[in-house]
Design an enzyme around this catalytic site. Structure first.
Site, PDB file in Angstrom:
ATOM      1  N   ASP A 313      32.627  41.858  48.933  1.00 12.54           N
ATOM      2  CA  ASP A 313      33.290  41.684  47.782  1.00 12.54           C
ATOM      3  C   ASP A 313      32.329  40.616  47.164  1.00 12.54           C
ATOM      4  O   ASP A 313      32.312  39.434  47.512  1.00 12.54           O
ATOM      5  CB  ASP A 313      34.757  41.574  47.567  1.00 12.54           C
ATOM      6  CG  ASP A 313      35.322  42.863  47.783  1.00 12.54           C
ATOM      7  OD1 ASP A 313      34.767  43.761  47.126  1.00 12.54           O
ATOM      8  OD2 ASP A 313      36.621  42.932  47.954  1.00 12.54           O
ATOM      9  N   SER A 384      44.436  47.586  36.073  1.00 12.04           N
ATOM     10  CA  SER A 384      44.275  48.386  37.072  1.00 12.04           C
ATOM     11  C   SER A 384      42.777  48.768  37.526  1.00 12.04           C
ATOM     12  O   SER A 384      42.117  48.772  36.836  1.00 12.04           O
ATOM     13  CB  SER A 384      44.951  49.716  36.753  1.00 12.04           C
ATOM     14  OG  SER A 384      44.380  50.497  36.309  1.00 12.04           O
TER      15      SER A 384
END
EC number: 7.2.2.6
Length: 688
Positions: A313, A384
């Site tokens: 990430d 989200s």
């Protein structure tokens, strides 16, 4: 609890290991290691022959046979001790974990409300699905998910980190672990496991290694060692009739004895790696725990050593992760203050570092004060992974901020138009390595907020090391392709996945696995769970959700995504240690061959004395020296088995050459020196 590495030969550990080594002489334990079981049987056989000589039932040298039997028993004990030392370190770590686990009480709720009726029950009676209230000063009674509230939690008993952490409902920080303690405020938690299945219980079971199964590589190596043992066993068995025939044919010398044949067999079979193999596996998991990473099995540690693709990430791993708003870039027809006002409104309830920095920048630039969303009758729209945007609905205004493609779809779905000038602003921010956050109100695009992130110092050098080892690094980010490309170039990763969604991560992992690669990744959110479950090595963050921790095969107690690189190093070190000691063990046989074969058969075939290149004193001292060296080398290699061989970042071919020189050539030369020194000592003590 801090996972401090204990000294290998710490007195308390050694005492316990010695007792355990004796207990492991039970044949039900010994047969699990086929190579050492052969040595175990040889020890019994030579002991019985020695007793028969003492009782007069057979002839032979009681001193020589007794010495061989004694050192064969030492060989078995030293191998047992290596495993016991490795297990002892793990048991010590498990004992400190048990100290964390103590009986506590829980406030069981009938409903998921802080003011619901409650009942005081033992934490051990809680079951999956039960609801509990945890207030300041309470110990968390079970692993679970926070349904209501937010609190400061002391997790030092589990992670060793003294700084408290925030646990709250919603988001990726909603997981609590049994045995930790709430310092302030309150939480309503739903238990997610039954007693005996908690994270702490699993940690204890893992580090104790009570149910440790052999890994695939370990099984394959065991099969190789068993095959070599069978070959040497058959070869040794044929030597007895050959010796009898040779003596009768030449009318010289005497047939080789069973004791000598047992000594020859034990010296030729790979006892060094056979005795240390289990210890290497246990120590690998122990080293992983020393890095504050809990592996579910040795299989996971071994897979880490075989990994050739790392999915990392961007935020927190490659960059510092504290992106800050640096500039408001308005669209044509929009003032900078209008953009700042809308961006601040959409961020008032956004607790991310980016959201807070937008509020602060709007204050600094235009003196825009924070407003109370409740008094404005506003509805906050949380971010989200699917929509990739957040925002606020306040009165007649519908403000959204997010990734450029997400806002483009939102604007166009409201019959709006995305201005080309904003595309230019987005590209300009992205080219400099910044992250463009587009703000829109209704169907109108207001402009771009530029977010700046900083690449971690030294990360480029670490990626260069991984590249040398043949490992491909792939950066995963939600940023657009231009931003991702700029940061990827600065950080030195091999590839990147931009505008990443959970589905895209999963598809990428499957793509690499279809190419025959092993993939490692980290994750902390529920949306990471499918990809974590698919990855070969999946390191879940301890701060993450219960779903992420259950999907992964490792848990990082420090919740540090960069730890994935260290996990790979530990895995590779374990595989290298196993390979290096196997090479050393097999190379050892050459010197023992030169010691024992002339000693056993030179009386019948004097020409074999030419093989006595070490000029050993006598046949008995030659054989005994080889057996003693065979036992002692296990002791000298225990520290290497437990600590691991020194690891350097280089290609597989370069590593192979290096280890062949060190452990292959070393395995050839060291026994010649060792056996000769032992022979000189035995001669000096009149034992040869």
């Amino acid at each position: 609890m801090t996972h401090k590495q204990r000294a290998i030969f710490e007195p308390t550990l050694v005492r316990t290991a010695l007792l355990d080594a004796v207990k492991k002489l039970d044949p039900r334990v010994q047969w699990r290691n086929p190579v050492m079981f052969v040595v175990y049987l040889g020890s019994w056989l030579t002991t019985l022959i020695w007793l028969a000589i003492l009782s007069g039932h057979t002839t032979g040298s009681a001193m020589f046979t007794g010495s061989i039997a004694l050192w064969l028993w030492f060989t078995v004990l030293f191998a047992n001790m290596a495993e016991a030392l490795a297990e002892g370190r793990s048991k010590a770590q498990a004992a400190s974990l048990r100290g964390v686990k103590k009986t506590s009480w829980a406030k069981k709720l009938s409903e998921a409300r802080v003011d619901a009726p409650q009942e005081k029950v033992s934490a051990d009676s809680l079951r999956k699905g039960d609801l509990v209230l945890i207030e300041a000063g309470d110990t968390v009674p079970c692993d679970g998910e926070v349904l209501e509230g937010g609190a400061s939690v002391d997790e030092s008993a589990i992670t060793g980190e003294s700084a408290p952490v925030i646990r709250e409902s919603g988001g990726d920080f909603s997981s609590v672990t049994g045995g930790t303690r709430v310092l302030s405020d309150w939480l309503v938690v739903e238990c997610r496991v039954n007693p005996g299945e908690t994270f702490l219980d699993r940690m204890i079971a893992m580090v104790e290694g009570a149910k440790r199964r052999k890994t695939p590589n370990e099984v394959a190596l065991t099969i190789l060692l068993v095959a070599l043992t069978i070959v040497f066993l058959l070869a040794t068995a044929t030597l007895y009739p050959f010796s009898v025939f040779s003596v009768e044919a030449s009318q010289a010398g005497s047939p080789v004895t069973i004791t000598v044949l047992v000594a020859l067999l034990v010296c030729l079979i790979p006892t060094t790696i056979g005795g240390l193999l289990s210890a290497i596996g246990v120590a690998g998991m122990s080293r992983m725990l020393g890095a504050n990473v809990i592996a579910t099995s040795g299989r996971a540690v071994e897979a880490a050593g075989d990994v050739d693709v790392l999915l990392l990430d961007k935020t927190g791993t490659i960059t510092l992760g504290n992106r800050q708003a640096s500039e408001f870039l308005p669209a044509p027809g929009v003032t900078e203050q209008q953009l700042a006002d809308a961006a601040q409104l959409s961020s008032l309830a956004d607790e991310t570092p980016e959201g807070r920095s937008i509020v602060v920048l709007a204050k600094q630039r235009f003196n825009l004060r924070e407003r109370d969303l409740h008094s404005l009758n506003a509805t906050f729209i949380p971010f989200s992974a699917q929509t990739r945007m957040s925002g606020v609905n306040v009165q007649e205004r519908m403000i959204r901020k997010g990734a450029v493609d997400a806002i483009r779809r939102h604007v166009e779905s409201n019959q709006g138009h995305f201005p080309p000038a904003v595309d230019d602003l987005v590209a300009s921010v992205a080219r400099t390595g910044g992250t463009p956050l587009v703000v829109a109100e209704g169907s109108r695009v207001l402009g771009v907020v530029a977010l700046k992130d900083i690449v971690k110092g030294g990360i480029k050098e670490r990626f260069a090391e991984l590249r040398k080892m043949g490992i491909k690094t792939v950066m995963i980010t939600g940023d657009n392709r231009l931003t991702a490309a700029a940061i990827a170039a600065e950080a030195g990763v091999d590839d990147f996945l931009a505008e990443a969604t959970p589905e895209a991560k999963l598809a990428l992992i499957r793509q690499y696995q279809a190419e025959g690669r092993l993939v490692a990744m980290t994750g902390d959110g529920t949306n990471d769970a499918p990809a974590l479950a698919q990855a070969d090595v999946a390191v879940a963050m301890n701060s993450g959700t219960q779903a992420a921790k259950e999907a992964g095969n490792m848990v990082d107690l420090d919740s540090n995504p960069t730890k994935l690189i260290e996990v790979v190093h530990i895995g590779k070190q374990m595989l290298m240690t196993r390979g290096s000691l196997t090479t050393f063990s097999i190379a050892n046989d050459v010197a023992k061959y030169f010691a024992i074969i002339p000693a056993a058969f030179a009386a019948t075939y004097p020409q074999l004395n030419a093989l006595n290149i070490m000029q050993l004193h006598s046949p008995s001292s030659a054989i005994l020296s080889a057996v003693i060296f065979n036992a002692l080398v296990i002791v000298f290699l225990i520290p290497l088995a437990l600590k691991g061989v020194s690891y350097k970042a280089m290609s597989a071919a370069a590593l192979l050459r290096r280890n062949l020189w060190i452990y292959g050539l070393g395995g050839l030369l060291v026994p010649f020196v060792g056996i000769k020194l032992i022979d000189l000592l035995l001669t000096a003590l009149n034992m040869g």
